[in-house]
Scaffold this motif. Structure first.
Motif, PDB file in Angstrom:
ATOM      1  N   LEU A 134       6.012 -13.696  -6.922  1.00 32.49           N
ATOM      2  CA  LEU A 134       5.368 -13.279  -5.672  1.00 32.49           C
ATOM      3  C   LEU A 134       6.141 -12.135  -5.016  1.00 32.49           C
ATOM      4  O   LEU A 134       5.540 -11.171  -4.525  1.00 32.49           O
ATOM      5  N   GLU A 135       7.455 -12.248  -5.012  1.00 30.67           N
ATOM      6  CA  GLU A 135       8.276 -11.199  -4.413  1.00 30.67           C
ATOM      7  C   GLU A 135       8.130  -9.887  -5.172  1.00 30.67           C
ATOM      8  O   GLU A 135       7.999  -8.819  -4.561  1.00 30.67           O
ATOM      9  N   ALA A 136       8.132  -9.954  -6.491  1.00 26.76           N
ATOM     10  CA  ALA A 136       7.973  -8.749  -7.308  1.00 26.76           C
ATOM     11  C   ALA A 136       6.610  -8.108  -7.075  1.00 26.76           C
ATOM     12  O   ALA A 136       6.500  -6.874  -6.953  1.00 26.76           O
ATOM     13  N   GLN A 137       5.569  -8.923  -6.996  1.00 29.15           N
ATOM     14  CA  GLN A 137       4.229  -8.381  -6.765  1.00 29.15           C
ATOM     15  C   GLN A 137       4.120  -7.793  -5.365  1.00 29.15           C
ATOM     16  O   GLN A 137       3.484  -6.754  -5.171  1.00 29.15           O
ATOM     17  N   HIS A 138       4.750  -8.436  -4.398  1.00 18.97           N
ATOM     18  CA  HIS A 138       4.746  -7.902  -3.031  1.00 18.97           C
ATOM     19  C   HIS A 138       5.407  -6.530  -2.998  1.00 18.97           C
ATOM     20  O   HIS A 138       4.905  -5.595  -2.366  1.00 18.97           O
ATOM     21  N   LYS A 139       6.525  -6.402  -3.692  1.00 19.79           N
ATOM     22  CA  LYS A 139       7.222  -5.118  -3.746  1.00 19.79           C
ATOM     23  C   LYS A 139       6.340  -4.066  -4.409  1.00 19.79           C
ATOM     24  O   LYS A 139       6.281  -2.914  -3.964  1.00 19.79           O
ATOM     25  N   ALA A 140       5.622  -4.454  -5.467  1.00 19.57           N
ATOM     26  CA  ALA A 140       4.718  -3.516  -6.140  1.00 19.57           C
ATOM     27  C   ALA A 140       3.609  -3.057  -5.195  1.00 19.57           C
ATOM     28  O   ALA A 140       3.257  -1.871  -5.167  1.00 19.57           O
ATOM     29  N   ILE A 141       3.074  -3.990  -4.417  1.00 22.02           N
ATOM     30  CA  ILE A 141       2.015  -3.640  -3.456  1.00 22.02           C
ATOM     31  C   ILE A 141       2.563  -2.689  -2.390  1.00 22.02           C
ATOM     32  O   ILE A 141       1.900  -1.711  -2.022  1.00 22.02           O
ATOM     33  N   GLU A 142       3.749  -2.960  -1.893  1.00 23.57           N
ATOM     34  CA  GLU A 142       4.357  -2.064  -0.905  1.00 23.57           C
ATOM     35  C   GLU A 142       4.490  -0.655  -1.468  1.00 23.57           C
ATOM     36  O   GLU A 142       4.204   0.326  -0.781  1.00 23.57           O
ATOM     37  N   GLN A 143       4.934  -0.573  -2.705  1.00 23.10           N
ATOM     38  CA  GLN A 143       5.112   0.732  -3.335  1.00 23.10           C
ATOM     39  C   GLN A 143       3.757   1.426  -3.525  1.00 23.10           C
ATOM     40  O   GLN A 143       3.627   2.623  -3.260  1.00 23.10           O
ATOM     41  N   GLN A 144       2.751   0.668  -3.951  1.00 26.18           N
ATOM     42  CA  GLN A 144       1.418   1.251  -4.132  1.00 26.18           C
ATOM     43  C   GLN A 144       0.861   1.768  -2.806  1.00 26.18           C
ATOM     44  O   GLN A 144       0.300   2.874  -2.742  1.00 26.18           O
ATOM     45  N   MET A 145       1.022   0.990  -1.755  1.00 34.11           N
ATOM     46  CA  MET A 145       0.502   1.404  -0.449  1.00 34.11           C
ATOM     47  C   MET A 145       1.282   2.591   0.112  1.00 34.11           C
ATOM     48  O   MET A 145       0.697   3.485   0.737  1.00 34.11           O
ATOM     49  N   SER A 146       2.583   2.612  -0.104  1.00 35.58           N
ATOM     50  CA  SER A 146       3.389   3.752   0.354  1.00 35.58           C
ATOM     51  C   SER A 146       2.994   5.019  -0.387  1.00 35.58           C
ATOM     52  O   SER A 146       2.919   6.100   0.206  1.00 35.58           O
ATOM     53  N   THR A 147       2.720   4.899  -1.668  1.00 32.78           N
ATOM     54  CA  THR A 147       2.255   6.051  -2.449  1.00 32.78           C
ATOM     55  C   THR A 147       0.924   6.553  -1.903  1.00 32.78           C
ATOM     56  O   THR A 147       0.738   7.754  -1.684  1.00 32.78           O
ATOM     57  N   LEU A 148       0.009   5.630  -1.660  1.00 33.89           N
ATOM     58  CA  LEU A 148      -1.307   5.989  -1.129  1.00 33.89           C
ATOM     59  C   LEU A 148      -1.169   6.693   0.222  1.00 33.89           C
ATOM     60  O   LEU A 148      -1.788   7.746   0.452  1.00 33.89           O
ATOM     61  N   MET A 149      -0.371   6.147   1.114  1.00 33.92           N
ATOM     62  CA  MET A 149      -0.204   6.758   2.441  1.00 33.92           C
ATOM     63  C   MET A 149       0.467   8.129   2.330  1.00 33.92           C
ATOM     64  O   MET A 149       0.114   9.059   3.065  1.00 33.92           O
ATOM     65  N   GLY A 150       1.410   8.264   1.410  1.00 39.50           N
ATOM     66  CA  GLY A 150       2.039   9.567   1.192  1.00 39.50           C
ATOM     67  C   GLY A 150       1.033  10.599   0.706  1.00 39.50           C
ATOM     68  O   GLY A 150       1.061  11.767   1.123  1.00 39.50           O
ATOM     69  N   GLN A 151       0.140  10.181  -0.174  1.00 45.30           N
ATOM     70  CA  GLN A 151      -0.896  11.090  -0.659  1.00 45.30           C
ATOM     71  C   GLN A 151      -1.838  11.492   0.464  1.00 45.30           C
ATOM     72  O   GLN A 151      -2.212  12.666   0.591  1.00 45.30           O
ATOM     73  N   LEU A 152      -2.224  10.527   1.284  1.00 45.62           N
ATOM     74  CA  LEU A 152      -3.116  10.838   2.399  1.00 45.62           C
ATOM     75  C   LEU A 152      -2.443  11.778   3.401  1.00 45.62           C
ATOM     76  O   LEU A 152      -3.089  12.689   3.934  1.00 45.62           O
ATOM     77  N   GLN A 153      -1.153  11.572   3.641  1.00 45.47           N
ATOM     78  CA  GLN A 153      -0.430  12.476   4.545  1.00 45.47           C
ATOM     79  C   GLN A 153      -0.378  13.891   3.977  1.00 45.47           C
ATOM     80  O   GLN A 153      -0.468  14.870   4.713  1.00 45.47           O
TER      81      GLN A 153
END
Length: 164
Positions: A134-153
């Motif tokens: 669960l912790e590993a998947q949570h970290k993966a989701i955080e990274q995916q969302m940060s990538t997405l927000m960086g792209q949108l910015q």
């Protein structure tokens, strides 16, 4: 972890990353690059040597290895801080297709997390292996969302100022 307990620091986590990077990046060349003898470098990364690795040694190693190894060196520090790092997107280098792919990745990550949660709580308890997943998947989701927000910015238009 509640607000009254400090996070536990496991120095082996940091030193293991340094040890792995040193031995993958040719210790003889690396020692020369950071101004240290090979014998001294071997002693510093040895687990049982009384002369520990110094921060200046870690920084020297960091600046003398490739990007992949640099990321492996900072990963334990990011973990300690509860952070993830993603590459910065430069303005004009992101397309709608990149953003759409990131949205799909994030949705797949959320689906994987939901499946892990469902499996973990099926018996009414979360064991250590399930917690780690669960912790590993949570970290993966955080990274995916940060990538997405960086792209949108990176796609953001500058604010137009209208003068009177």
């Amino acid at each position: 972890m509640d607000s009254h307990t400090a996070p536990e620091r496991d120095m082996d986590t940091y030193l293991d990353a340094v040890h792995d990077v040193v031995f993958e990046c040719c210790p003889k060349v690396l020692a020369s690059d950071i101004g240290m003898s090979v014998k001294s470098l071997y002693r510093r990364v040895a687990e049982d040597d009384p002369m520990p690795m110094r921060l200046i040694d870690v920084v020297g190693i960091f600046w003398n290895v490739d990007r992949e190894h640099q990321l492996r060196l900072i990963a334990p520090f990011l973990d300690h801080l509860g952070m993830v790092a993603v590459p910065r997107c430069e303005k004009g280098e992101v397309s709608r297709g990149d953003v759409f792919a990131s949205v799909l990745d994030a949705q797949q990550g959320q689906g994987a997390m939901a499946a892990l949660i469902q499996a973990a709580i099926a018996d009414g308890e979360v064991d250590e292996e399930e917690a780690a997943q669960l912790e590993a998947q949570h970290k993966a989701i955080e990274q995916q969302m940060s990538t997405l927000m960086g792209q949108l910015q990176a796609m953001r238009k500058p604010l137009k100022v209208v003068s009177r």
